[in-house]
Write an enzyme that holds these catalytic residues in place. Structure first.
Site, PDB file in Angstrom:
ATOM      1  N   GLU B 296      19.530  -0.363 -15.204  1.00 31.63           N
ATOM      2  CA  GLU B 296      19.809  -0.546 -16.611  1.00 31.63           C
ATOM      3  C   GLU B 296      18.718   0.175 -17.552  1.00 31.63           C
ATOM      4  O   GLU B 296      19.127   0.596 -18.597  1.00 31.63           O
ATOM      5  CB  GLU B 296      19.646  -2.029 -17.162  1.00 31.63           C
ATOM      6  CG  GLU B 296      20.646  -3.152 -16.284  1.00 31.63           C
ATOM      7  CD  GLU B 296      22.121  -2.559 -16.797  1.00 31.63           C
ATOM      8  OE1 GLU B 296      22.839  -2.509 -15.701  1.00 31.63           O
ATOM      9  OE2 GLU B 296      22.330  -2.300 -17.803  1.00 31.63           O
ATOM     10  N   HIS B 299      20.032   3.392 -18.316  1.00 31.79           N
ATOM     11  CA  HIS B 299      20.688   3.394 -19.568  1.00 31.79           C
ATOM     12  C   HIS B 299      19.941   3.559 -20.668  1.00 31.79           C
ATOM     13  O   HIS B 299      20.196   4.237 -21.483  1.00 31.79           O
ATOM     14  CB  HIS B 299      21.584   2.212 -19.602  1.00 31.79           C
ATOM     15  CG  HIS B 299      22.962   2.302 -18.559  1.00 31.79           C
ATOM     16  ND1 HIS B 299      23.809   3.345 -18.391  1.00 31.79           N
ATOM     17  CD2 HIS B 299      23.418   1.277 -17.974  1.00 31.79           C
ATOM     18  CE1 HIS B 299      24.757   3.139 -17.388  1.00 31.79           C
ATOM     19  NE2 HIS B 299      24.401   1.673 -17.264  1.00 31.79           N
ATOM     20  N   HIS B 305      26.845   6.254 -16.840  1.00 27.68           N
ATOM     21  CA  HIS B 305      27.334   6.053 -15.319  1.00 27.68           C
ATOM     22  C   HIS B 305      27.550   7.264 -14.759  1.00 27.68           C
ATOM     23  O   HIS B 305      28.199   8.166 -15.334  1.00 27.68           O
ATOM     24  CB  HIS B 305      28.740   5.119 -15.170  1.00 27.68           C
ATOM     25  CG  HIS B 305      28.133   3.533 -15.485  1.00 27.68           C
ATOM     26  ND1 HIS B 305      28.829   2.737 -15.931  1.00 27.68           N
ATOM     27  CD2 HIS B 305      26.857   2.938 -15.318  1.00 27.68           C
ATOM     28  CE1 HIS B 305      28.231   1.459 -16.259  1.00 27.68           C
ATOM     29  NE2 HIS B 305      26.990   1.533 -15.624  1.00 27.68           N
TER      30      HIS B 305
END
Lengths: 87, 597
Positions: B296, B299, B305
């Site tokens: 995470e 991100h 992804h």
């Protein structure tokens, strides 16, 4: 000789997982992770197959365009909630 | 690798993060550590640094939540969607959210810390074997006092290593009972309860009375989370399995897969599933908070992804014990931020001590249990000396370029104490010395570990007992006692006679003849330096003896026969002329005490 015991499968209250059909599971997954914009798949198999191909390519799965067991297994796997496609 | 549209990235390199709340699945220090290690995965291959702060202004806010948790992207209960994060930017951008209906672990099952016993707090080892039987949860088997325990190795029968599990019979948290354990049965609104309950509360926290009658005494505490037998999902998330329970007319005394075809273990949360239909999933391996957080945070730094299944940024969870970063991940993050800064050349050891993140004391204390009824052998404390400190602090350079080394730049000191005629000021693994007699010149910084090798970088308080010249150092629930070069500790505070409610010692005032007042937040105790024990009955509120001082001070020390109470950057000085304690001065530690410009 005693017959093998058939396991009884019970529907547990509050257990959503066991009530979706494979197709419903696929439609919800494709929408949640950005492969389809709106839930317009219900009666268009071509669109479903196209969307499945995009997902299979994105997740490096065998590209069959089918809701096969490998794809279903991937859809049931624990994962990150950020969509794979789109903003 | 993929980045977000427009290569979203942070415009600065010193990223801040805030852990807004905690899951009950793991001890808080394990959660802190998992997030710190997850950030370190990325700082190792970029010039980015990650510093923990305590407020909304952080770049990355970390939050545990369930279902709809405020951002319009609801979680989905156990399994499935585990967590999500937002790309870099202001506001919610960069934030990372974790689904608290998952079981968070380190990827290999529940993490249950233990207390007392003889394993020094090592976590339970599940499964473990006891008298030939396998246990995958804490048990009272083998004990007559109903205390839950576990083995900290796979085989108790051979290793005999054990500890007590968090349990309401051992201690309670917060509330108003100083950590006392529950009393069962207890009466609440006229009804008798023989277990913790959420009745009477809307926040779902399990509580109990610490006397037989809550209606009369109003004394209560919250029950520690028993993560080894708490269910997730189902229709009773957060409740405990009840064993035995009846399912399809058969009795079960462990979790079972019967009745399901997905292989998940489940249990009933009442004694009869057939009647009550209340159930949940039993703890399984859980998901590694470290691995999911590292993904995470990828991100949150700008990575999307990837379709490389072996890479950390692949959307599916998979457990690994190898370093999680794949070449694809490194290429992606370095596409955004470049590689790590070249490491500075090694410099002579007497300069540049390590820098530590600033971490003010946490507000909520984790209350520890009082001495268990049968603690068994706790084994010898780790005996010193662990290496002779240098005769005096190693001489620091007289001029320092690094602003962090200037004592006048420090806002809040970890600890301040008068030792050997010098006022010692401790901060993040370093300390300065100051003496009126030496022309009021501040010396340092020196590294704490060069002088007191056994000490951690972060201290809560310290003092020198004038009679014995012993130096006491406190950090959390641990104490170290230096006598010259030798050290005894760390030892737990309960060895000094403190109860479980004392989470830290925030200061000390030597009173002569071996008597010392030891402070913990708003209370103080009388300590005898000879016996090294406090009188538990001597606990008194600070403002009873020292009126006018702040109640939430973070340090108390004696200096030149006057008592100093510190809060934030200020001190309240109390003098005790003619037996009356009076605040006679309030000032800045750096400007008024250290004469900083």
């Amino acid at each position: 000789a005693p017959r093998p015991h058939q396991p009884t499968v019970v529907v547990f209250p509050g257990d959503l997982g066991t009530t979706l059909t494979n197709k419903q599971l696929a439609e919800e997954y494709l929408h949640r992770y950005g492969y389809t914009q709106v839930m317009e798949l219900s009666d268009d198999d071509q669109a479903l197959s196209r969307a499945l191909r995009v997902l299979q390519r994105r997740l490096s799965l065998p590209e069959t365009g089918e809701l096969d067991s490998t794809t279903l297994e991937a859809m049931r796997a624990p994962r990150c909630g950020v969509p794979d496609l789109g903003k | 690798f993929q980045t977000f549209e427009g290569d979203l990235k942070w415009k600065h390199e010193n990223i801040t993060y805030w852990i807004q709340n905690y899951s009950e699945d793991l001890p808080r220090d394990v959660i802190d550590d998992a997030f710190a290690r997850a950030f370190a995965v990325w700082s190792a291959v970029t010039p980015l640094t990650f510093t923990r702060v305590y407020g909304q202004e952080a770049d990355i806010v970390i939050q545990f939540g369930v279902r709809e948790h405020g951002d319009g992207y609801p979680f989905d209960g156990k399994d499935g969607l585990l967590a999500h994060a937002f790309p870099p930017g202001p506001g919610i951008q960069g934030d990372s959210h974790f689904d608290d209906e998952e079981l968070w672990s380190l990827g290999k099952g529940v993490v249950v810390p233990t207390f007392f016993g003889n394993a020094d707090g090592a976590p339970c080892h599940f499964p473990f074997t006891f008298e030939g039987r396998s246990y995958s949860a804490c048990t009272t088997d083998g004990r007559s006092d109903d205390q839950l325990w576990c083995s900290t190795t796979a085989d108790f029968d051979t290793d005999r290593r054990f500890g007590f599990c968090p349990s309401e019979r051992l201690y309670t948290q917060h509330g108003n009972s100083d950590g006392k354990p529950c009393v069962f049965p207890f009466t609440f609104e006229g009804r008798s309860y023989s277990a913790c309950t959420t009745d009477g509360r809307s926040d779902g926290y399990r509580w109990c009375a610490t006397t037989a009658n809550y209606d009369q005494d109003k004394l209560y505490g919250f029950c520690p989370t028993r993560v080894d037998s708490t269910v997730t999902g189902g229709n009773s998330a957060g409740e405990l399995c009840v064993f035995p329970f009846i399912f399809l007319g058969k009795e079960y005394s462990t979790c079972t897969r019967d009745g399901r075809n997905d292989g998940h273990l489940w249990c009933a949360t009442t004694s009869n599933f057939d009647n009550d239909r209340k159930w949940g999933f039993c703890p399984d391996q859980g998901y590694s908070l470290f691995l999911v957080a590292a993904h995470e945070f990828g991100h949150a730094l700008g990575l999307d992804h990837t379709n490389v299944p072996e890479a950390l940024m692949y959307p599916m969870y998979s457990y690994t014990e190898q370093p999680p970063l794949h070449e694809d991940d490194v290429k992606g993050i370095q596409h955004l931020y470049g590689g790590p800064r070249p490491k500075p050349e090694p410099r002579p050891p007497t300069t540049t001590p390590e820098t530590q993140p600033t971490a003010p004391p946490t507000v909520c204390t984790t209350v520890r249990p009082s001495e268990g009824p049968t603690t068994g052998p706790t084994g010898p404390p780790s005996a010193g000396p662990t290496g002779a400190p240098t005769a005096g602090p190693s001489v620091a350079p007289t001029a320092s370029l690094d602003p962090a080394e200037n004592v006048c730049n420090v806002d809040i000191f970890d600890a301040i104490a008068e030792m050997g005629g010098y006022l010692h000021l401790f901060k993040d693994g370093r300390y300065w010395r100051f003496s009126e007699a030496q022309g009021r010149r501040v010396q340092g910084p020196f590294r704490i570990r060069d002088t007191w090798p056994a000490l951690p970088p972060k201290l809560d308080s310290a003092f020198e007992e004038p009679l014995t010249k012993k130096m006491f150092f406190f950090a959390g629930r641990q104490v170290w006692v230096y006598t010259g070069a030798s050290v005894l500790g760390p030892r737990r505070l309960d060895k000094l006679g403190f109860g479980p409610e004392v989470a830290e010692v925030t200061g000390a005032l030597p009173r002569g003849a071996g008597k010392v007042l030891l402070f913990s937040r708003q209370n103080f105790w009388r300590f005898d330096a000879k016996s090294q024990m406090v009188d538990p009955k001597s606990a008194s509120p600070v403002d009873q003896m020292f009126p006018g001082v702040p109640l939430n001070m973070h340090d108390v020390f004696q200096y030149r026969d006057e008592a100093y109470f510190c809060q934030d950057r200020f001190y309240w000085r109390v003098n005790s002329q003619n037996e009356v304690n009076q605040v006679d001065e309030v000032g800045y530690v750096t400007y008024d005490l250290l004469q900083c410009p």
